[in-house]
Write a protein that holds these residues in place. Sequence first.
Motif, mmCIF file in Angstrom:
data_model
loop_
_atom_site.group_PDB
_atom_site.id
_atom_site.type_symbol
_atom_site.label_atom_id
_atom_site.label_comp_id
_atom_site.label_asym_id
_atom_site.label_seq_id
_atom_site.Cartn_x
_atom_site.Cartn_y
_atom_site.Cartn_z
ATOM 1 N N ILE A 39 3.441 -3.526 -18.663
ATOM 2 C CA ILE A 39 3.292 -3.746 -17.219
ATOM 3 C C ILE A 39 3.477 -2.586 -16.430
ATOM 4 O O ILE A 39 2.508 -2.184 -15.727
ATOM 5 C CB ILE A 39 4.109 -4.842 -16.760
ATOM 6 N N ALA A 40 4.440 -1.637 -16.881
ATOM 7 C CA ALA A 40 4.521 -0.332 -15.985
ATOM 8 C C ALA A 40 3.438 0.508 -16.421
ATOM 9 O O ALA A 40 2.822 1.075 -15.510
ATOM 10 C CB ALA A 40 6.001 0.286 -16.507
ATOM 11 N N GLU A 41 2.980 0.458 -17.696
ATOM 12 C CA GLU A 41 1.687 1.330 -17.970
ATOM 13 C C GLU A 41 0.670 1.110 -17.286
ATOM 14 O O GLU A 41 -0.215 1.696 -16.749
ATOM 15 C CB GLU A 41 1.662 1.269 -19.444
ATOM 16 N N MET A 42 0.375 -0.385 -17.127
ATOM 17 C CA MET A 42 -1.087 -0.849 -16.596
ATOM 18 C C MET A 42 -0.825 -0.641 -14.969
ATOM 19 O O MET A 42 -1.931 -0.423 -14.156
ATOM 20 C CB MET A 42 -1.011 -2.333 -16.860
ATOM 21 N N ALA A 43 0.464 -0.733 -14.515
ATOM 22 C CA ALA A 43 0.568 -0.551 -12.994
ATOM 23 C C ALA A 43 0.407 0.907 -12.606
ATOM 24 O O ALA A 43 0.282 1.358 -11.262
ATOM 25 C CB ALA A 43 1.918 -1.273 -12.305
ATOM 26 N N GLN A 44 0.684 1.762 -13.384
ATOM 27 C CA GLN A 44 0.831 3.114 -12.879
ATOM 28 C C GLN A 44 -0.216 3.855 -12.261
ATOM 29 O O GLN A 44 -0.186 4.347 -11.415
ATOM 30 C CB GLN A 44 1.241 4.083 -14.398
ATOM 31 N N PRO A 45 -1.302 3.824 -12.708
ATOM 32 C CA PRO A 45 -2.802 4.220 -11.719
ATOM 33 C C PRO A 45 -2.712 3.425 -10.509
ATOM 34 O O PRO A 45 -3.218 4.104 -9.419
ATOM 35 C CB PRO A 45 -3.992 3.705 -12.674
ATOM 36 N N LEU A 46 -2.297 2.319 -10.357
ATOM 37 C CA LEU A 46 -2.214 1.705 -8.727
ATOM 38 C C LEU A 46 -1.193 2.519 -8.120
ATOM 39 O O LEU A 46 -1.286 3.006 -6.849
ATOM 40 C CB LEU A 46 -2.072 0.345 -9.004
ATOM 41 N N MET A 47 -0.105 2.585 -8.857
ATOM 42 C CA MET A 47 0.865 3.327 -8.012
ATOM 43 C C MET A 47 0.658 4.771 -7.726
ATOM 44 O O MET A 47 1.079 5.339 -6.664
ATOM 45 C CB MET A 47 2.376 3.298 -8.975
ATOM 46 N N ASP A 48 -0.284 5.503 -8.591
ATOM 47 C CA ASP A 48 -0.698 6.984 -8.245
ATOM 48 C C ASP A 48 -1.520 6.929 -7.338
ATOM 49 O O ASP A 48 -1.783 8.091 -6.628
ATOM 50 C CB ASP A 48 -0.986 7.355 -9.699
ATOM 51 N N TYR A 49 -2.226 5.856 -6.688
ATOM 52 C CA TYR A 49 -3.215 6.083 -5.702
ATOM 53 C C TYR A 49 -2.714 6.429 -4.466
ATOM 54 O O TYR A 49 -1.773 5.952 -3.946
ATOM 55 C CB TYR A 49 -3.920 4.760 -5.964
ATOM 56 N N PRO A 50 -3.364 7.544 -3.918
ATOM 57 C CA PRO A 50 -2.717 8.241 -2.845
ATOM 58 C C PRO A 50 -2.980 7.168 -1.314
ATOM 59 O O PRO A 50 -4.207 6.807 -1.286
ATOM 60 C CB PRO A 50 -3.295 9.447 -2.588
ATOM 61 N N LEU A 51 -2.163 6.750 -0.555
ATOM 62 C CA LEU A 51 -2.311 6.152 0.661
ATOM 63 C C LEU A 51 -2.226 7.106 1.734
ATOM 64 O O LEU A 51 -1.198 8.040 1.824
ATOM 65 C CB LEU A 51 -1.511 4.812 0.674
ATOM 66 N N GLU A 52 -2.893 6.897 2.877
ATOM 67 C CA GLU A 52 -2.802 7.615 4.170
ATOM 68 C C GLU A 52 -1.526 7.009 4.890
ATOM 69 O O GLU A 52 -1.644 5.925 4.828
ATOM 70 C CB GLU A 52 -4.379 7.634 5.100
ATOM 71 N N MET A 53 -1.083 7.912 5.772
ATOM 72 C CA MET A 53 -0.110 7.243 6.624
ATOM 73 C C MET A 53 -0.514 6.334 7.385
ATOM 74 O O MET A 53 0.312 5.499 8.034
ATOM 75 C CB MET A 53 0.577 8.492 7.275
ATOM 76 N N HIS A 54 -1.795 6.241 7.785
ATOM 77 C CA HIS A 54 -2.325 5.342 8.808
ATOM 78 C C HIS A 54 -2.795 3.878 8.284
ATOM 79 O O HIS A 54 -3.560 3.097 9.052
ATOM 80 C CB HIS A 54 -3.568 5.921 9.658
ATOM 81 N N GLU A 55 -2.791 3.745 6.823
ATOM 82 C CA GLU A 55 -2.996 2.586 6.255
ATOM 83 C C GLU A 55 -2.367 1.568 6.762
ATOM 84 O O GLU A 55 -1.014 1.504 6.899
ATOM 85 C CB GLU A 55 -2.882 2.725 4.851
ATOM 86 N N GLU A 56 -3.032 0.500 6.959
ATOM 87 C CA GLU A 56 -2.208 -0.763 7.429
ATOM 88 C C GLU A 56 -1.718 -1.629 6.353
ATOM 89 O O GLU A 56 -2.500 -1.741 5.226
ATOM 90 C CB GLU A 56 -3.155 -1.694 8.449
ATOM 91 N N ILE A 57 -0.589 -2.298 6.632
ATOM 92 C CA ILE A 57 -0.086 -3.126 5.458
ATOM 93 C C ILE A 57 -0.839 -4.409 5.600
ATOM 94 O O ILE A 57 -1.552 -4.649 6.529
ATOM 95 C CB ILE A 57 1.481 -3.283 5.794
ATOM 96 N N ALA A 58 -0.594 -5.124 4.407
ATOM 97 C CA ALA A 58 -1.425 -6.629 4.389
ATOM 98 C C ALA A 58 -0.702 -7.595 5.454
ATOM 99 O O ALA A 58 0.686 -7.278 5.649
ATOM 100 C CB ALA A 58 -1.472 -7.047 2.939
ATOM 101 N N GLY A 59 -1.255 -8.436 5.885
ATOM 102 C CA GLY A 59 -0.752 -9.372 6.789
ATOM 103 C C GLY A 59 0.140 -10.415 6.002
ATOM 104 O O GLY A 59 0.395 -10.204 5.022
ATOM 105 N N VAL A 60 1.411 -10.585 6.922
ATOM 106 C CA VAL A 60 2.340 -11.702 6.306
ATOM 107 C C VAL A 60 2.026 -12.944 6.741
ATOM 108 O O VAL A 60 2.204 -13.145 7.991
ATOM 109 C CB VAL A 60 3.709 -10.981 6.550
ATOM 110 N N TYR A 61 2.001 -13.957 5.828
ATOM 111 C CA TYR A 61 1.844 -15.229 6.355
ATOM 112 C C TYR A 61 3.059 -16.145 6.103
ATOM 113 O O TYR A 61 3.673 -16.130 4.912
ATOM 114 C CB TYR A 61 0.667 -15.892 5.521
ATOM 115 N N GLN A 62 3.531 -16.977 7.221
ATOM 116 C CA GLN A 62 4.656 -17.631 6.999
ATOM 117 C C GLN A 62 4.302 -19.363 7.337
ATOM 118 O O GLN A 62 3.287 -19.421 8.209
ATOM 119 C CB GLN A 62 5.712 -17.314 7.929
ATOM 120 N N LEU A 63 4.586 -20.470 6.723
ATOM 121 C CA LEU A 63 4.729 -21.616 6.907
ATOM 122 C C LEU A 63 5.408 -22.047 8.185
ATOM 123 O O LEU A 63 6.337 -21.500 8.400
ATOM 124 C CB LEU A 63 5.000 -22.262 5.968
#
Length: 63
Positions: A39-63
Amino acid sequence: MTSHTPETLSVYLQQMETLLNLPLPPERHDAVLLQLQRIAEMAQPLMDYPLEMHEEIAGVYQL
């Protein structure tokens, strides 16, 4: 970049076994550790992807 070595993943797994009060037999421990390494090996490319400081986080949905 984070590096998840087999040693750190093994310590994590041991801590989770203790926290959950769910001791695993040695053969199951080894199998779960192998899956965590995969799992760690498969996730590494995603974890290495650079994000800009202005990237918005995903919405949080609550019931």
